[in-house]
Scaffold this motif. Sequence first.
Motif, short mmCIF file in Angstrom:
data_model
loop_
_atom_site.label_atom_id
_atom_site.label_comp_id
_atom_site.label_asym_id
_atom_site.label_seq_id
_atom_site.Cartn_x
_atom_site.Cartn_y
_atom_site.Cartn_z
N PRO A 170 0.83 -1.21 0.00
CA PRO A 170 0.00 0.00 0.00
C PRO A 170 0.86 1.26 0.00
O PRO A 170 1.90 1.30 0.66
CB PRO A 170 -0.80 -0.12 1.31
N HIS A 171 0.44 2.27 -0.72
CA HIS A 171 1.16 3.53 -0.80
C HIS A 171 0.55 4.62 0.07
O HIS A 171 1.25 5.53 0.48
CB HIS A 171 1.20 4.02 -2.25
N TYR A 172 -0.73 4.54 0.32
CA TYR A 172 -1.44 5.68 0.92
C TYR A 172 -2.09 5.40 2.28
O TYR A 172 -2.72 6.28 2.86
CB TYR A 172 -2.53 6.18 -0.05
N LEU A 173 -1.95 4.19 2.81
CA LEU A 173 -2.63 3.84 4.06
C LEU A 173 -1.81 4.33 5.25
O LEU A 173 -1.16 3.56 5.96
CB LEU A 173 -2.86 2.33 4.13
N ASN A 174 -1.88 5.62 5.49
CA ASN A 174 -1.10 6.28 6.54
C ASN A 174 -1.70 5.98 7.91
O ASN A 174 -2.84 6.35 8.20
CB ASN A 174 -1.09 7.80 6.28
N GLU A 175 -0.93 5.33 8.77
CA GLU A 175 -1.42 4.98 10.11
C GLU A 175 -1.70 6.22 10.95
O GLU A 175 -2.56 6.21 11.83
CB GLU A 175 -0.40 4.09 10.83
N GLY A 176 -0.95 7.29 10.70
CA GLY A 176 -1.15 8.50 11.48
C GLY A 176 -2.48 9.18 11.23
O GLY A 176 -2.87 10.07 11.99
N SER A 177 -3.19 8.78 10.17
CA SER A 177 -4.48 9.40 9.85
C SER A 177 -5.66 8.68 10.47
O SER A 177 -6.81 9.12 10.28
CB SER A 177 -4.67 9.46 8.32
N LEU A 178 -5.44 7.59 11.18
CA LEU A 178 -6.55 6.77 11.68
C LEU A 178 -7.43 7.51 12.68
O LEU A 178 -8.60 7.18 12.84
CB LEU A 178 -6.00 5.48 12.31
N GLU A 179 -6.86 8.52 13.38
CA GLU A 179 -7.66 9.29 14.33
C GLU A 179 -8.52 10.33 13.63
O GLU A 179 -9.37 10.96 14.27
CB GLU A 179 -6.75 9.98 15.35
N SER A 180 -8.29 10.53 12.34
CA SER A 180 -9.05 11.52 11.57
C SER A 180 -9.78 10.79 10.44
O SER A 180 -9.21 10.58 9.36
CB SER A 180 -8.10 12.58 11.00
N PRO A 181 -11.04 10.36 10.65
CA PRO A 181 -11.75 9.56 9.65
C PRO A 181 -11.77 10.14 8.24
O PRO A 181 -11.51 9.39 7.29
CB PRO A 181 -13.17 9.45 10.23
#
Length: 544
Positions: free
Chosen positions: A317-328
């Motif tokens: 995956p190129h775009y599945l940023n873990e840091g964005s999980l808190e921001s739906p």
Amino acid sequence: MVFLLHLFGAVALLLWGLRMVRTGILRAYGTQLRHFLSNSMSNRFSAMGTGFIVSLLLQSSSATGLVASSFASRGLFSTSAALAIMLGADIGTSFVAQAYTLPLQWLSPLAILIGWIMFNKIQNTQLKDLGRAVVGLGIALLALELLTAAAAPIRDAQLLPEIMQTMQSAPVFGVILGAVLTILSTSSLAIVLLIASFVTAQLVPIDLGLAMVLGANLGSDIMPIMANWSQPAEARRVPFGNMTFRLSAVIIALPLIPYVQPHLAAFQSDGLRQTLNFHVVFNLAMAACGIWLVGPVSRAMTQFLPQQARPDNPSTPHYLNEGSLESPPDALANAAREALRMGDLLGQMLTMSLNVFRSDDRKLIKDVTALDNHIDRLNEAIKLYLTRINREVMNERDHRRVIDLISFITNLEHIGDILDKSLMELAAKKVKYALKFSEEGAREIEEIHQRLNENLELAMNVFMSSDLSMARRLFAEKQIFRELEKTAAENHLERLRSGRIESIATSGLHLDILRDLKRINSHLALVAQPILELAGELSPSRLR
């Protein structure tokens, strides 16, 4: 041991209350806050002010940092602007800590009552979510009172003076303890309030308490670093840059504590206020110095964490940023971009499948199978990513988007299976027995195949735009394909009646290919279904 149970219970209640405030605000105003963040980058000072305001509302510099890292990694603003936001966010949380300790004991029950009424009696979704935040505020204030009461019996513990004496002689242990507690609790605000309560109850000497506050500030940036550890370099620059500021400030401030503390005591002698005032002064001083250094630190982070080439493996995956999980909204946008990569791979499979029937190349059959494996892995990665998005801050629209995303990638995965498990088996059979289509039959298959390619592109556009007119066109293709298959089958039967040898030899193969192409188109047409259902343009049944 009962007093320890009371103490840990009060800490847990404080953490829960602060979390309710943050999630309630994100649910109610998350989209507006993200829009505010992305549109307040005119200069470093406005960026710092934006970080201050957002952190006041979210009551978490870590949450602000995760959003800033996500925006920076996607190129929405520069690393230097994100670092300025973080400096403002650090100041914001120190002011929030001051607000929580104001002598307003009556506010806790009032906030819980008002918040409960808003959450349970008001139908407006945004006000319900705001009610959740108000309840969280009341719970956090109540937890602080319970902390003060629970800490009192600990003063009589025999080992406490010896432990405090040992740690006071080496304040670096206080920094480490504050950092570890912050990492374990995931909230520097809660730990600073806890430290202030312990200082007030005379469980912790004031000098040691100030060292622990430095540790809490240091620990609050370790969490974003851990959350973005496996992400691209662009996402890691912001937390590492902020850690540079904090670590430098802690190293400078730690030996100055004995000289600063008397001035804090002269301003306000109460241990609680000294602790919280030190927290504010530390972050203000760090921001005042750091705001002039965001440019050099940003450039240093770019050199330290240079942009890396994307891995060649299509399964990664190129775009599945873990840091964005808190921001739906950010996480869903990342998942949608990854779903488009699945669609691109599927387009390659579809083109290759036609070339297989044209060229009878066995190697192409293996290439199609390899692409299907990549699609399967991406499908699994996206689904797992979607399950980890923070459900507490998702609104109804976000939940619906999750369902649509899962439905979309599932349909893509099914199409990949049809191409690999069914069409390629038919292609292998054609190659094995050296079968040839009639000229008319080959042309019909190519024409239908070309239309299928166009429909795949249309389906991707419908998925991204949710355009109603395009959804109608895509869904209409289901009936058009039914007619195309019927016409092609009738033409094939006509050739059989005329005794065409090629048609007789490939009869079963030809009809099976038409069937699979129609099945693929049916899965593509399903992409339009949620949009048409939402617009009220689909009846529950087509039966009359």
